[in-house]
Design a protein around this motif. Structure first.
Motif, PDB file in Angstrom:
ATOM      1  N   ALA A 156       8.087   1.494   8.691  1.00  0.00           N
ATOM      2  CA  ALA A 156       7.784   2.745   7.984  1.00  0.00           C
ATOM      3  C   ALA A 156       8.145   2.623   6.501  1.00  0.00           C
ATOM      4  O   ALA A 156       7.411   3.085   5.627  1.00  0.00           O
ATOM      5  CB  ALA A 156       8.533   3.904   8.627  1.00  0.00           C
ATOM      6  N   ASP A 157       9.259   1.967   6.216  1.00  0.00           N
ATOM      7  CA  ASP A 157       9.710   1.792   4.831  1.00  0.00           C
ATOM      8  C   ASP A 157       8.717   0.927   4.050  1.00  0.00           C
ATOM      9  O   ASP A 157       8.385   1.233   2.903  1.00  0.00           O
ATOM     10  CB  ASP A 157      11.102   1.136   4.860  1.00  0.00           C
ATOM     11  N   LYS A 158       8.209  -0.137   4.667  1.00  0.00           N
ATOM     12  CA  LYS A 158       7.263  -1.020   3.969  1.00  0.00           C
ATOM     13  C   LYS A 158       5.889  -0.371   3.873  1.00  0.00           C
ATOM     14  O   LYS A 158       5.165  -0.593   2.903  1.00  0.00           O
ATOM     15  CB  LYS A 158       7.126  -2.379   4.676  1.00  0.00           C
ATOM     16  N   LEU A 159       5.504   0.410   4.877  1.00  0.00           N
ATOM     17  CA  LEU A 159       4.209   1.112   4.804  1.00  0.00           C
ATOM     18  C   LEU A 159       4.163   2.025   3.584  1.00  0.00           C
ATOM     19  O   LEU A 159       3.104   2.241   2.996  1.00  0.00           O
ATOM     20  CB  LEU A 159       3.966   1.944   6.076  1.00  0.00           C
ATOM     21  N   ASP A 160       5.314   2.552   3.182  1.00  0.00           N
ATOM     22  CA  ASP A 160       5.343   3.449   2.027  1.00  0.00           C
ATOM     23  C   ASP A 160       5.149   2.696   0.714  1.00  0.00           C
ATOM     24  O   ASP A 160       5.061   3.295  -0.348  1.00  0.00           O
ATOM     25  CB  ASP A 160       6.655   4.245   2.006  1.00  0.00           C
ATOM     26  N   ALA A 161       5.093   1.363   0.779  1.00  0.00           N
ATOM     27  CA  ALA A 161       4.860   0.569  -0.444  1.00  0.00           C
ATOM     28  C   ALA A 161       3.403   0.136  -0.538  1.00  0.00           C
ATOM     29  O   ALA A 161       3.019  -0.539  -1.502  1.00  0.00           O
ATOM     30  CB  ALA A 161       5.770  -0.661  -0.456  1.00  0.00           C
ATOM     31  N   ILE A 162       2.584   0.473   0.457  1.00  0.00           N
ATOM     32  CA  ILE A 162       1.164   0.079   0.397  1.00  0.00           C
ATOM     33  C   ILE A 162       0.252   1.279   0.622  1.00  0.00           C
ATOM     34  O   ILE A 162       0.728   2.374   0.934  1.00  0.00           O
ATOM     35  CB  ILE A 162       0.848  -1.089   1.384  1.00  0.00           C
ATOM     36  N   GLY A 163      -1.042   1.085   0.429  1.00  0.00           N
ATOM     37  CA  GLY A 163      -1.987   2.202   0.498  1.00  0.00           C
ATOM     38  C   GLY A 163      -1.997   2.976  -0.815  1.00  0.00           C
ATOM     39  O   GLY A 163      -1.507   2.486  -1.846  1.00  0.00           O
ATOM     40  N   ALA A 164      -2.529   4.197  -0.788  1.00  0.00           N
ATOM     41  CA  ALA A 164      -2.628   5.011  -2.013  1.00  0.00           C
ATOM     42  C   ALA A 164      -1.238   5.270  -2.585  1.00  0.00           C
ATOM     43  O   ALA A 164      -1.022   5.163  -3.801  1.00  0.00           O
ATOM     44  CB  ALA A 164      -3.341   6.325  -1.704  1.00  0.00           C
ATOM     45  N   ILE A 165      -0.288   5.565  -1.717  1.00  0.00           N
ATOM     46  CA  ILE A 165       1.071   5.829  -2.211  1.00  0.00           C
ATOM     47  C   ILE A 165       1.670   4.547  -2.794  1.00  0.00           C
ATOM     48  O   ILE A 165       2.409   4.586  -3.781  1.00  0.00           O
ATOM     49  CB  ILE A 165       1.975   6.446  -1.099  1.00  0.00           C
ATOM     50  N   MET A 194      -5.740  -0.631  -0.788  1.00  0.00           N
ATOM     51  CA  MET A 194      -5.044  -1.054  -1.992  1.00  0.00           C
ATOM     52  C   MET A 194      -5.804  -2.177  -2.706  1.00  0.00           C
ATOM     53  O   MET A 194      -5.943  -2.171  -3.929  1.00  0.00           O
ATOM     54  CB  MET A 194      -3.649  -1.527  -1.598  1.00  0.00           C
ATOM     55  N   SER A 195      -6.318  -3.133  -1.943  1.00  0.00           N
ATOM     56  CA  SER A 195      -7.013  -4.224  -2.625  1.00  0.00           C
ATOM     57  C   SER A 195      -8.339  -3.726  -3.186  1.00  0.00           C
ATOM     58  O   SER A 195      -8.752  -4.169  -4.266  1.00  0.00           O
ATOM     59  CB  SER A 195      -7.121  -5.487  -1.779  1.00  0.00           C
ATOM     60  N   GLU A 196      -8.967  -2.763  -2.508  1.00  0.00           N
ATOM     61  CA  GLU A 196     -10.185  -2.150  -3.054  1.00  0.00           C
ATOM     62  C   GLU A 196      -9.872  -1.443  -4.382  1.00  0.00           C
ATOM     63  O   GLU A 196     -10.637  -1.517  -5.338  1.00  0.00           O
ATOM     64  CB  GLU A 196     -10.663  -1.121  -2.044  1.00  0.00           C
ATOM     65  N   PHE A 197      -8.726  -0.760  -4.425  1.00  0.00           N
ATOM     66  CA  PHE A 197      -8.324  -0.071  -5.654  1.00  0.00           C
ATOM     67  C   PHE A 197      -8.222  -1.066  -6.811  1.00  0.00           C
ATOM     68  O   PHE A 197      -8.729  -0.831  -7.904  1.00  0.00           O
ATOM     69  CB  PHE A 197      -6.985   0.662  -5.467  1.00  0.00           C
ATOM     70  N   TYR A 198      -7.573  -2.213  -6.580  1.00  0.00           N
ATOM     71  CA  TYR A 198      -7.398  -3.164  -7.683  1.00  0.00           C
ATOM     72  C   TYR A 198      -8.718  -3.833  -8.087  1.00  0.00           C
ATOM     73  O   TYR A 198      -8.924  -4.134  -9.262  1.00  0.00           O
ATOM     74  CB  TYR A 198      -6.295  -4.182  -7.362  1.00  0.00           C
ATOM     75  N   HIS A 199      -9.626  -4.027  -7.128  1.00  0.00           N
ATOM     76  CA  HIS A 199     -10.961  -4.533  -7.490  1.00  0.00           C
ATOM     77  C   HIS A 199     -11.676  -3.541  -8.388  1.00  0.00           C
ATOM     78  O   HIS A 199     -12.270  -3.887  -9.403  1.00  0.00           O
ATOM     79  CB  HIS A 199     -11.804  -4.774  -6.231  1.00  0.00           C
TER      80      HIS A 199
END
Ligand SMILES: [Fe+2]
Ligand SMILES: [Fe+2]
Length: 214
Positions: A121-130, A199-204
């Motif tokens: 849960a802690d690592k999930l909060d470091a990826i995705g839109a958040i 997240m990778s789509e965002f950076y592209h």
């Protein structure tokens, strides 16, 4: 059992990366994972509320506290739970969750389901839109941009050239995109893969916009 209200006072309001908002998001995710995995909810909830309660980065930008924050938070958890009269075995279970949650320190790995849930849960909060929002906030606080083009050397080795900055995109390449491989629970893994795709789509997209292509 420590309450959410009580936990709020243990965290700084001003920290956009490791403040109480982070704890609340981890709490919701961990409850979800704990329900699916049939874990001990009381251990998971206490561990989440206490896991970053000590050693937040100081206003002066000092990182030393963070390096050992899991140890400081585990000691603090013992004090809080002893004062509430928790039995020793359950205090130790919460402490194990907290001691094994730090990504950069693998000396104690999450052995129990509850510890694995806090970790995921802690690592999930470091990826995705958040994750994007946090990575950019973190970079900005260090005077770094959301994006700068990494050197070939960094792309090949993960090591920066002299003078090369550390944009949020560097952090994505260096650490964040690898988190999905570190998940312990099946649901954590599924959520991490989906968040990582976003997240990778965002950076592209960001690179395309910076080039003026979109
Ligand atoms: Fe932490
Ligand atoms: Fe955390």
């Amino acid at each position: 059992m420590p309450t959410i209200e009580q936990a709020r006072s243990w965290y700084p309001d001003t920290d956009p990366v490791h403040g109480f908002d982070h704890v609340l998001r981890v709490y919701r995710l961990a409850e979800r994972l704990a329900t699916v995995e049939d874990a001990d909810l009381e251990i998971v909830r206490a561990a989440v509320l206490l896991h970053d309660a000590q050693g937040s980065r100081s206003a002066g930008g000092d990182h030393t506290g963070r390096r050992v924050h899991h140890h400081a938070a585990a000691d603090f958890a013992r004090q809080v739970l002893e004062a509430e009269g928790w039995p020793e075995a359950r205090i130790a279970a919460v402490q194990h969750c907290i001691l094994s949650h730090r990504f950069r320190d693998d000396s104690e790995q999450p052995q129990t389901l509850e510890a694995q849930i806090l970790f995921d849960a802690d690592k999930l909060d470091a990826i995705g839109a958040i994750g994007v929002a946090r990575a950019i906030a973190y970079a900005a606080r260090d005077g770094q941009p959301a994006f700068s083009q990494p050197s070939e050397h960094f792309l090949n080795t993960g090591e920066k050239e002299p003078g090369e900055g550390h944009s949020s995109y560097h952090e994505f390449l260096f650490k964040l995109q690898k988190l999905k491989e570190r998940m312990y629970t099946p649901n954590g893994r599924m959520l991490a893969e989906e968040r990582n795709r976003f997240m990778s789509e965002f950076y592209h997209r960001l690179q395309a916009e910076l080039r003026g292509d979109r």
